[in-house]
Every structure is written in C-alpha cells, then in structure tokens.
Design a protein around this motif. Sequence first.
Motif, PDB file in Angstrom:
ATOM      1  N   VAL A  26       1.052  -1.155   0.094  1.00 43.70           N
ATOM      2  CA  VAL A  26      -0.148   0.288  -0.232  1.00 43.70           C
ATOM      3  C   VAL A  26       0.921   1.133   0.356  1.00 43.70           C
ATOM      4  CG1 VAL A  26      -2.029  -1.087   1.019  1.00 43.70           C
ATOM      5  CG2 VAL A  26       0.381   0.076   2.593  1.00 43.70           C
ATOM      6  N   THR A  27       0.556   2.086  -0.568  1.00 45.30           N
ATOM      7  CA  THR A  27       1.667   3.308  -0.704  1.00 45.30           C
ATOM      8  C   THR A  27       0.209   4.466  -0.528  1.00 45.30           C
ATOM      9  OG1 THR A  27       0.255   4.677  -2.506  1.00 45.30           O
ATOM     10  CG2 THR A  27       2.709   2.491  -2.657  1.00 45.30           C
ATOM     11  N   HIS A  28       0.560   5.674   0.214  1.00 42.36           N
ATOM     12  CA  HIS A  28      -0.959   6.997  -0.505  1.00 42.36           C
ATOM     13  C   HIS A  28      -1.267   7.461  -0.844  1.00 42.36           C
ATOM     14  CE1 HIS A  28       1.940   8.750  -2.212  1.00 42.36           C
ATOM     15  NE2 HIS A  28       1.419   9.647  -2.508  1.00 42.36           N
ATOM     16  N   LYS A  29      -1.363   6.919  -2.181  1.00 34.85           N
ATOM     17  CA  LYS A  29      -2.401   6.778  -3.560  1.00 34.85           C
ATOM     18  C   LYS A  29      -3.368   5.274  -2.838  1.00 34.85           C
ATOM     19  CE  LYS A  29      -0.266   9.222  -6.058  1.00 34.85           C
ATOM     20  NZ  LYS A  29      -0.748  10.233  -7.448  1.00 34.85           N
ATOM     21  N   SER A  30      -2.990   4.387  -2.042  1.00 36.52           N
ATOM     22  CA  SER A  30      -4.164   3.477  -1.246  1.00 36.52           C
ATOM     23  C   SER A  30      -5.164   4.462  -1.192  1.00 36.52           C
ATOM     24  CB  SER A  30      -3.579   2.562  -0.718  1.00 36.52           C
ATOM     25  OG  SER A  30      -2.755   1.829  -1.623  1.00 36.52           O
ATOM     26  N   ASP A  31      -4.461   5.420  -0.560  1.00 35.88           N
ATOM     27  CA  ASP A  31      -5.618   5.905   1.059  1.00 35.88           C
ATOM     28  C   ASP A  31      -6.685   6.810  -0.075  1.00 35.88           C
ATOM     29  OD1 ASP A  31      -4.894   5.023   3.336  1.00 35.88           O
ATOM     30  OD2 ASP A  31      -3.750   6.567   3.584  1.00 35.88           O
ATOM     31  N   ILE A  32      -6.031   7.366  -0.778  1.00 39.00           N
ATOM     32  CA  ILE A  32      -5.985   8.293  -1.836  1.00 39.00           C
ATOM     33  C   ILE A  32      -7.508   7.920  -2.726  1.00 39.00           C
ATOM     34  CG2 ILE A  32      -6.333   9.460  -4.415  1.00 39.00           C
ATOM     35  CD1 ILE A  32      -5.251  11.383  -1.767  1.00 39.00           C
ATOM     36  N   TYR A  33      -7.345   6.816  -2.931  1.00 42.13           N
ATOM     37  CA  TYR A  33      -8.639   5.114  -3.831  1.00 42.13           C
ATOM     38  C   TYR A  33      -9.962   5.593  -2.829  1.00 42.13           C
ATOM     39  CZ  TYR A  33     -10.573   1.220  -6.392  1.00 42.13           C
ATOM     40  OH  TYR A  33     -11.404   0.912  -6.202  1.00 42.13           O
ATOM     41  N   SER A  34      -9.250   5.744  -1.235  1.00 41.25           N
ATOM     42  CA  SER A  34     -10.795   4.745  -0.669  1.00 41.25           C
ATOM     43  C   SER A  34     -11.432   6.421  -0.271  1.00 41.25           C
ATOM     44  CB  SER A  34      -9.212   4.232   0.788  1.00 41.25           C
ATOM     45  OG  SER A  34      -9.269   3.104   0.327  1.00 41.25           O
ATOM     46  N   PHE A  35     -10.367   7.390  -0.155  1.00 36.66           N
ATOM     47  CA  PHE A  35     -10.659   8.496   0.052  1.00 36.66           C
ATOM     48  C   PHE A  35     -12.259   8.627  -1.379  1.00 36.66           C
ATOM     49  CE2 PHE A  35     -11.149  13.208  -0.569  1.00 36.66           C
ATOM     50  CZ  PHE A  35     -11.868  13.344   0.313  1.00 36.66           C
ATOM     51  N   GLY A  36     -11.176   8.454  -2.708  1.00 36.91           N
ATOM     52  CA  GLY A  36     -12.589   8.440  -3.418  1.00 36.91           C
ATOM     53  C   GLY A  36     -14.350   7.821  -3.893  1.00 36.91           C
ATOM     54  N   PRO A 108      -4.369  11.494  -8.316  1.00 36.46           N
ATOM     55  CA  PRO A 108      -3.825  12.903  -8.047  1.00 36.46           C
ATOM     56  C   PRO A 108      -3.517  12.699  -6.190  1.00 36.46           C
ATOM     57  CG  PRO A 108      -6.295  13.270  -8.216  1.00 36.46           C
ATOM     58  CD  PRO A 108      -5.790  11.854  -8.724  1.00 36.46           C
ATOM     59  N   ASP A 109      -2.718  13.577  -5.779  1.00 34.14           N
ATOM     60  CA  ASP A 109      -2.932  13.844  -4.813  1.00 34.14           C
ATOM     61  C   ASP A 109      -3.377  14.534  -3.735  1.00 34.14           C
ATOM     62  OD1 ASP A 109      -1.638  16.453  -5.260  1.00 34.14           O
ATOM     63  OD2 ASP A 109       0.132  16.536  -5.102  1.00 34.14           O
ATOM     64  N   MET A 110      -3.513  14.567  -2.057  1.00 28.22           N
ATOM     65  CA  MET A 110      -4.715  15.190  -1.350  1.00 28.22           C
ATOM     66  C   MET A 110      -4.875  16.662  -2.235  1.00 28.22           C
ATOM     67  SD  MET A 110      -7.075  13.903  -0.251  1.00 28.22           S
ATOM     68  CE  MET A 110      -6.975  12.831   0.238  1.00 28.22           C
ATOM     69  N   LYS A 111      -3.789  16.784  -1.808  1.00 31.74           N
ATOM     70  CA  LYS A 111      -4.070  18.778  -2.145  1.00 31.74           C
ATOM     71  C   LYS A 111      -4.501  19.165  -3.590  1.00 31.74           C
ATOM     72  CE  LYS A 111      -0.657  22.746  -2.797  1.00 31.74           C
ATOM     73  NZ  LYS A 111       0.545  23.557  -2.857  1.00 31.74           N
ATOM     74  N   TYR A 112      -4.611  18.191  -4.774  1.00 29.70           N
ATOM     75  CA  TYR A 112      -5.368  18.312  -5.977  1.00 29.70           C
ATOM     76  C   TYR A 112      -6.739  18.322  -5.884  1.00 29.70           C
ATOM     77  CZ  TYR A 112      -6.887  18.182 -11.158  1.00 29.70           C
ATOM     78  OH  TYR A 112      -7.838  18.323 -11.802  1.00 29.70           O
ATOM     79  N   ILE A 113      -6.714  16.996  -5.463  1.00 30.72           N
ATOM     80  CA  ILE A 113      -8.652  16.699  -4.527  1.00 30.72           C
ATOM     81  C   ILE A 113      -8.871  17.624  -3.872  1.00 30.72           C
ATOM     82  CG2 ILE A 113      -9.440  14.773  -3.324  1.00 30.72           C
ATOM     83  CD1 ILE A 113      -8.738  14.427  -5.933  1.00 30.72           C
TER      84      ILE A 113
END
Length: 140
Positions: A26-36, A108-113
């Motif tokens: 997992v990476t921080h991009k895994s958290d981005i997926y879940s947030f989406g 994308p990174d969280m800042k962009y979201i």
Amino acid sequence: MDDVHLTTPIGTKGYMDPEIVKTGGVTHKSDIYSFGVVLLEILCGRKAYIPNEDDGSFLVSVAKFEYEKDNVENLIPPSLFDQMGMESARTFTSAAILCVKDDRVQRPDMKYIVHQLEKALELQLPYESLNSSGNVPYLC
C-alpha cells in the motif's frame, strides 16, 4: 512515502485499492483510492459494495461506466441532483473518479483533490443562492 508490503491483502470490500492485490503493498495513493470511494458514496447515495446486486455490486465500476458515458446525472439520486448545479456535480464527480483510477500513478495527490472539491463548492454557491430564495426547494 514508503510502501508497506503485505503477505495477504487486507481491506474492506469496495474500498480497497485494486493495486494492493497486484503489488502486495500500500502507499498513500491507496488512501486516495479509498477517499474517492467515500466521495462516490456521498455523491451517489449508496454503499461502496452491495452483495448480490445484479446491475453493479461495486460502486466504483458503476460510477466509472456512467462517467465515461458522460451520464453524471445517472449516478446522483434525483433528490440530490435537483439541488446541484451541473458544473458543480461534474467537478465533484471528476475529482472522485480521479481518485479511483486503477493505476496509482494516475491518481492525484490530496492537495489537488481538495482544490477540486473547493472548486465544486464555488460552482455550487450561486445555485445555493437560488435554493435559499425559494426557486428550488431543499429536500432535506
């Protein structure tokens, strides 16, 4: 960020980054997926995973299908859609869809979201003025 490697992929069905199964990490991009996924749940008014549903048990699959056909209005319950400006709905949906890209590199990174969600809010504000003046009734 450093990857965390797992021997067995773990996570909640419907929220888990599909790359975890492929890479074992997992990476921080895994958290981005879940947030989406959470953004899509809010937008669509349904759970991320509904077992035994014939027309799409996974919300992400349904959302991507409708988004690619430019049918954002099919994703959003009518009671919510009637309260939204179309550009706000499209911007919010686009942000959520970017989060759930299959390839982590494309997320994308969280800042962009956050920027996109703020933009969706800005686009919604004029519509809120219409709602408060009585032209479009609130349903909540």
